[in-house]
Structure formats: C-alpha cells, structure tokens
Design a protein around this motif. Sequence first.
Motif, PDB file in Angstrom:
ATOM      1  N   GLU A 196      32.183 156.800  54.812  1.00  0.00           N
ATOM      2  CA  GLU A 196      32.838 155.892  55.751  1.00  0.00           C
ATOM      3  C   GLU A 196      33.046 156.522  57.120  1.00  0.00           C
ATOM      4  O   GLU A 196      33.574 155.875  58.020  1.00  0.00           O
ATOM      5  N   GLU A 236      40.966 149.109  47.082  1.00  0.00           N
ATOM      6  CA  GLU A 236      39.777 148.296  47.299  1.00  0.00           C
ATOM      7  C   GLU A 236      40.143 146.995  48.018  1.00  0.00           C
ATOM      8  O   GLU A 236      39.395 146.524  48.884  1.00  0.00           O
ATOM      9  N   MET A 237      41.273 146.410  47.675  1.00  0.00           N
ATOM     10  CA  MET A 237      41.729 145.213  48.375  1.00  0.00           C
ATOM     11  C   MET A 237      42.089 145.540  49.826  1.00  0.00           C
ATOM     12  O   MET A 237      41.847 144.744  50.737  1.00  0.00           O
ATOM     13  N   TYR A 264      41.835 147.190  58.447  1.00  0.00           N
ATOM     14  CA  TYR A 264      41.686 148.490  57.777  1.00  0.00           C
ATOM     15  C   TYR A 264      40.808 149.441  58.577  1.00  0.00           C
ATOM     16  O   TYR A 264      39.755 149.049  59.100  1.00  0.00           O
ATOM     17  N   LYS A 282      40.770 147.785  51.721  1.00  0.00           N
ATOM     18  CA  LYS A 282      39.576 148.003  52.544  1.00  0.00           C
ATOM     19  C   LYS A 282      38.934 146.694  52.991  1.00  0.00           C
ATOM     20  O   LYS A 282      38.165 146.689  53.958  1.00  0.00           O
ATOM     21  N   GLU A 283      39.236 145.600  52.301  1.00  0.00           N
ATOM     22  CA  GLU A 283      38.677 144.301  52.678  1.00  0.00           C
ATOM     23  C   GLU A 283      39.443 143.638  53.811  1.00  0.00           C
ATOM     24  O   GLU A 283      38.985 142.623  54.339  1.00  0.00           O
ATOM     25  N   GLN A 284      40.581 144.182  54.187  1.00  0.00           N
ATOM     26  CA  GLN A 284      41.378 143.587  55.253  1.00  0.00           C
ATOM     27  C   GLN A 284      40.774 143.903  56.630  1.00  0.00           C
ATOM     28  O   GLN A 284      40.220 144.983  56.841  1.00  0.00           O
ATOM     29  N   PRO A 285      40.863 142.979  57.563  1.00  0.00           N
ATOM     30  CA  PRO A 285      40.240 143.199  58.881  1.00  0.00           C
ATOM     31  C   PRO A 285      40.896 144.328  59.673  1.00  0.00           C
ATOM     32  O   PRO A 285      40.253 144.908  60.553  1.00  0.00           O
ATOM     33  N   GLN A 295      42.734 150.068  42.654  1.00  0.00           N
ATOM     34  CA  GLN A 295      42.454 148.636  42.772  1.00  0.00           C
ATOM     35  C   GLN A 295      43.023 148.067  44.071  1.00  0.00           C
ATOM     36  O   GLN A 295      42.357 147.293  44.771  1.00  0.00           O
TER      37      GLN A 295
END
Length: 566
Positions: free
Chosen positions: A160, A119-120, A127, A122-125, A116
Amino acid sequence: MASSVSLSFSSSLHPHPLKTPTPHRAQDPNFIPTHCAYAPPSKTRSPSSSSSQTRKKHWKQGEFPGVSESSAPRRTPLKNIKKKLDRKEKAKAWVNTVTEEFSTSIEKKQWLRALQVFEMLKEQPFYQPKEGTYMRLLLLLGRSGQPQRAQSLFDEMVEEGCQPTAELYTALLTAYCRSNLIHEAFVVLNQMKMLPQCQPDVFTYSTLIKACIDNLQFEMVELLYEEMDARAISPNTVTQNVVLSGYGKAGMYDQMERVLSGMLEGESCKPDVWTMNVILTIFGNKGQIEMMERWYQKFRDFGIEPETRTLNILIGAYGKKRMYDKMSAVMEYMRKLHFPWTTATYNNVIEAFADVGDAKNMEYTFDQMLAENMKADTKTFCCLINGYANAGLFHKVISSVQLAGKFEIPENTTFYNAVISACAKADDLMEMERVFNRMKEKQISPDSSTYAVMVEAYRKEGMNDKIYYLEQEISAAVLLLQQWTLCDIPGCKGLQELLHLYSEKLQRTEMRARAHSFQDVASQARSQLSLFLAISKTAVGVKSGRQKSALESTGSGLAQGNLVVL
C-alpha cells in the motif's frame, strides 16, 4: 483443610453487597423504543405562513390535498431535505462506528474481529494507510500468537506504499519471537540489516535475546551480544533484565549473579525496580522464600524502592507456600502506604484460596474485587475455575465460564486447559471432549498440558481407544507435515529423533499451513509434538507396544524420504 484456612485481613476482604444496577430501559420488556424529532418553534412568523393558515381547503375528506391557484409557487419538500440531512448524519455516524469498533477490538484483544473491521475501514473514502494503525495490529497479532497473519499484514502494508520503519520490523520480529519461531525472527533481523533506514536497535536485539533465552539457546545469546558489540550497540538495563530472567528460570544462578554483579559495579546498566522484580519472581516461583526475602532486603539497601508489582510478587509467592500471615502483612502494608490493590493483587489472593479449594473465601475476594470496580482478566477466571474444581463445585465452574463470556474475557490455551482439567476432575469426559472441540473451533492450539490432562482422564477410565483416537485425529495432518517439512531431512532413526525433528520444524509448518488456509492442519500441526510427548510420558498403550511401534514406524518411514513434496 480448606475450612481451616483464614487470613488476618479478612476484615478487608468481606463480601460487599453490590448495588443492583438500574436496568437500562432497553432491557425492559415493556419498553418500546420510539424515534422522534423535535423542531424548535420559529421566533418570527413569515407572512406566507400566516396566509397559509387562513387559506381555504378545496378538497373533501379522502381526496388529494391541493391548494388554491392563488397559493405561492411550490418549493422543494422539506421531507426530502430532511432525508438528505439524515443520510449525511448516518454517514458520519458510520465513520465513527468503524473507527471506534476498531479501537475497541484491539483493546479487547479480539484479533480476528480487529482484522475484519480493518478491512471495512480500508473501504472508507477517508482511509489512508498509517504507520500507527499497522503498528497496533502487528502488536495485537503478535500477542495473540498469529505471526503468519502479522507477516501478511506487513507485506500488505508495504504494497500500500507505507514505508516500513525499524519499529515496524521490530514489531514483526516480536510476533515471531512470541510464537518461538526463532528462525523466522532471524530472517527479519537480516532483512533489517540490509535496509539503511531500518537498522536494528537495542530493543530489536533485546527481543531476540529474550526469545533465545526462553528456548534455552544460550549460545545464540552470546553471539547476539558479540553482534551488538560489533555494531556499537550497548545493552541497556532492559536487556540485562531479560538475561537475568532467563538464567534464573534455567537455574543458572552463577551466570545470573555474574550479570547482576556487573550491573551493580557498572555505570551504564544500573539495576532498577524491574531488576528487583525479576530476581524476586525467580526465587518466588521456585518457592525459595528465604532467598527472595534476602534479595528483597539487598535491593532495598541499594536504594531501590518497591512498587505495586513488587509487592504483588511477594503476595503471590507467600500464597503459593500458604504463608497467609505474611501475605496478609504485605497487603496491609500496601494499604498503609497507599499502594493500590490491582487486578494482580486480587488474582494472587484468589489463586491462594483456589489451590486449597477454599471456595468461600475465594468468592469473598472476587466479590470485593468487583465491588472496587477492578477489572477481572483471564487469570482471574482460570483461578476461579481451578478453585471450584478443587472444591468439587462443578456447577459453579459452568457459571464461571458463562460469566467470563459476559465479561468478554479473552480465551486462550490456559483458559481452556482450566476448564478441561475441571471436567476431568468431575469425571465428565463428555463435557471434556465438548470443550476440547470448542477449543479447536476457535483456533486455539492445545499444548502438552491439554493432552496430558485428557490422556490421564482416559487412562483412569481404561479408555485406551480414546487415547488412540487422539493420535489418529491428527493422522491426516501428519501426511502434510511429512510432505512439507520432513521429506528433505535425512536420517530419522525412530521416536527420539522424530521428536527432535518436530521440535525444530513444527512451527514453520504451522505458518505454512495457515498461509494456505489449512486452519485445522495448522492447529493440529502445532499440537502434534505435544501429543507425542503426552503419550510418551504416560505409559498408556506403550506397554502393549501399539503406539510405540506406530510412532517408530512413522519415524522410519520419514527416514526413507520417499514422500512427494507439495
């Protein structure tokens, strides 16, 4: 009997009074957190600031505060600048929180939480996919018995754009091996062979050899050795130690001595302290103390010195045989030579007291463990729960489970089996069922021990309907099992062939079920064979022929092959 047990090292294992930690202010009910900001006074005072202090006010109380027309031009309010700075600081703090939470989840072996947070992340700029991040997750999922999620993560990594390596493939292969999915592990091995940059190495083969040995597939071990020889990959000491352990657990002592003699006579795979630990563990677990001591002396004569783990193995073996004098002597030897007492050391002592239901000395040892800032693990609490159950102190079983939750101890099948067994010994079948349901809610798969304990508890109370309910509980999953794995398999002539069929196909079905998000089906699939084995071992209901006929009719129905594949 428990009260008569005493150790000569009791002076070392006395209950240290733990210092009561000073409660955090946040835990004080009268404490009210406040947020304040401190601005240091400026060293020089500007003329404008001095003039602003002498400026007269042109408003009355309750009116809008304005200034005279002769005041300086209005600048950007400082509070807006402060808000911008606060937003930047909060953003930096958020980044640190995500990365730290990710590392903490992995350290605590919380695989679901780690996914979990990932997933958070990966949303960061900031990453970027990295090999090390995926490696840590793959290893965690493998240790947590989640090979299908490891495969999904590996496929996601490739999408990816992160280039797979031999190490990443080996981590994926290890995840399958830890869950005894041998077929899928060989599929990964064949994929590695087709990629020039990801060729398998000695660590890959050693992992696969260990999985084959754990499943008693010794013929596959010989084939893997031949393949390694064809690829000019020489087995190392780790590989030979794995083979030694497998032969010893299977009772194949002739083959074990043959491998060990080859290590002693050869030059490339000399035995080391791990070899010593493997041999001592084999004989210690089987209760062959004399053989264990004889081999210990042989390794010492060969020039191999023991380590902390070696002495812990001796303590565990002596404790299981209730040879408390020798266990005490080893512990004093560790103190004398400045070997640290580790968590495994305390676990072995706690387990020795737990087996005889000596709750008093068990608690003393646990208190000593905490006083020395030693971290308890899952085995620690399993031993405590078993010890309290053997002593008939069920209320302390409950407190131990609650304490394990406060310590964030990882819960696995062994942990729940200990609690279920304690409930069965206390004849509290309602609590046993509650724990069993909690186990399934947390997606922790029961094993043969789980069902054997529950079936035996129901048998003592004459509750054959409950045993039948355990069978019917997974009847919905049986249909999917038949459709996914069994309809294309010819020839199933009853119960024995049905069990053999399940042993080969069950784990692959579990992986497919999880891939389709059928979590309950996957959990039930993994335990289906264990349930059949537990029921067949007990003779409950079999005398009446009801369960037996039901199972054999299921087998003959599978043999007809008239089911529709999804």
